[in-house]
Design an enzyme around this catalytic site. Sequence first.
Site, mmCIF file in Angstrom:
data_model
loop_
_atom_site.group_PDB
_atom_site.id
_atom_site.type_symbol
_atom_site.label_atom_id
_atom_site.label_comp_id
_atom_site.label_asym_id
_atom_site.label_seq_id
_atom_site.Cartn_x
_atom_site.Cartn_y
_atom_site.Cartn_z
ATOM 1 C CB CYS A 390 -1.107 -0.026 1.367
ATOM 2 S SG CYS A 390 -2.518 0.932 0.898
ATOM 3 C CG HIS A 519 -3.418 -3.562 3.021
ATOM 4 N ND1 HIS A 519 -2.554 -3.201 3.803
ATOM 5 C CD2 HIS A 519 -4.087 -2.390 2.754
ATOM 6 C CE1 HIS A 519 -2.479 -1.774 3.774
ATOM 7 N NE2 HIS A 519 -3.394 -1.287 3.171
ATOM 8 C CD GLU A 521 -1.009 -6.227 4.946
ATOM 9 O OE1 GLU A 521 -0.610 -6.402 3.748
ATOM 10 O OE2 GLU A 521 -1.058 -5.264 5.388
HETATM 11 N N1 GLN Z 1 -1.807 6.601 3.143
HETATM 12 C C1 GLN Z 1 -1.841 5.772 1.869
HETATM 13 C C2 GLN Z 1 -3.358 6.033 1.133
HETATM 14 O O1 GLN Z 1 -4.334 6.454 1.820
HETATM 15 C C3 GLN Z 1 -1.898 4.470 2.058
HETATM 16 C C4 GLN Z 1 -2.846 3.744 2.844
HETATM 17 C C5 GLN Z 1 -2.185 2.405 3.524
HETATM 18 O O2 GLN Z 1 -1.081 2.160 3.226
HETATM 19 N N2 GLN Z 1 -3.128 1.716 4.066
HETATM 20 O O3 GLN Z 1 -3.782 5.776 -0.046
#
Ligand code: GLN
Length: 543
Positions: A390, A519, A521
């Site tokens: 992400c 994600h 994970e």
């Molecule tokens: N801050 C980034 C966004 O909002 C990534 C979010 C995250 O890593 N879950 O897009």
Amino acid sequence: MSQKKLSTKYIFVVGGVMSSVGKGIAAASVSKILQARGYRVANIKCDMYVNIDAGTIRPAEHGEVFVGEDGVEADQDLGNYERFTDQICTHDNYITTGQVYLEVIRRERNLEYNGEDVEVVPDIPNEIIRRIKLCQQKNKAEVVVVEFGGTVGEYQLLLFLEAARMMKMKDSNNVFSILVSYLPTPSLLGEPKSKPTQYAIRTLNSAGLNPDFIFCRGDRPVSDSIKNTISNVCSLPKERIISAPDVRSIYDVPVNFEAEKFGLILMKTLGLRSRKNGLGDWQKFSQKIKGLEKEVVIAIVGKYFNFKSCRDTYISVIESINHAAWFNNRAPKILWLDSEEFEKDPKKLKILDQVDGIVVPGGFGSRGVEGILLAVKYARENKKPYLGLCYGMQLACVEFARNVLNKKFANTVEVDPKTSDPIIHVNPRQAENIKKNRYGGTLRLGAYDCDLVKGTKTAKAYGATKISERHRHRYEFNNDYREMLEKAGLKIVGINKETDLVEIVELEKHPFFVGVQFHPEFKSRPLKPHPLFRDFVKAATRK
Ligand code: GLN
């Protein structure tokens, strides 16, 4: 042959003495044991806070925000349930005080209480019960394990305990409770003390519940004489006082419970018979991971570090690395590196010479970002296996634009809203939410499809060209930069077809450098590591 329909069983898991006694792992282990004996289970986490969900809570405060397939932003315990039972959790598996009140008040506004006055008791516990039963129905569960956050004696737990008591009153043969308690060992005495647990039992009694089992957490197994004392206080047979000493791996917990014959005694207590026998593969797996000696060293470069919740903040990432390492026959060694330290002193990047792979997990806001960019640059230039999750993908794109495309001010607009090169920008769908301060539940959440480019490391890892993964982010890759990045060697290898959003980038001529907008994970399991983590760790084991 006609068979009597089995009544659904409900097991409430409540904490005693202090928080962080491992209720989540205990609840997940109870479900695992029931599942291993052939029963269909569902897990529910009840959190006492007024927040509608965990999405608006700082991760350093309350641990990771776990995201479900349906986009629920939940307490990290749902992750434990999924990892132990390999069953998907959704909004139905997660209840908060906020959700309960919101629904009762909505119903009142819609005249659904037929002109009656709406009371905290019984209307609030009734709504809790309705939700628990809804989850049971949707999952067709034969046993529902309901974990209460917090500790008995906390004021905010009262209405949840009242819900459990009301269920027990109506259906005493099918409603049970387990107290997960803690036995401290004062250093001067050198032996565990049971008095705090006795108080916790009494407090639970005063809420109208007597536990059916006590799990005794502590730094060592409890002696027979302590079991005797506790069994007298709550009038339980000694066999229902279960020793739950600290373990090296959380995955040992169900195995240790079975060593105490918990499964058998649970069946007897619930009035069920075992349909299948035991933990099988799980037991073998728990044995295997004990024997691994050769290490693989993985750095997590992040910023949500404080004494209290380092592990909790990144729990799914940590567990995914563990699963992948074990699969590759290595003992995982994880270094948690605070990216702000790299900003203060870039010489500290030297520590990355000692690691086999680097993970940059999710994150929000500008703090620590420059330090993360230094770590990404290190991974790219030194050909260290890199997995960006992400924010870790977004920042890998920013780093590449800055240092390969020479766009010195490239950034994500989350950090610099006025950047001349917004590599990561606000999707028009999100702009409105930000303008109106609508932050709760408005991220891009839950499962989305992704098409992979054939022949890439990513497609090879998945062994497929169509996948689905869970998301939680507001910002997106800016398609204006797609061609430039690709030409220079950062390939776009996964997109969401419907929205044309970039989901995965992969660096050419590198042993493993993959950034994913989602994600992965959340979908790794102890016996089924996630393919990307699996191949990332595999690359890290090749020297
Ligand atoms: N801050 C980034 C966004 O909002 C990534 C979010 C995250 O890593 N879950 O897009």
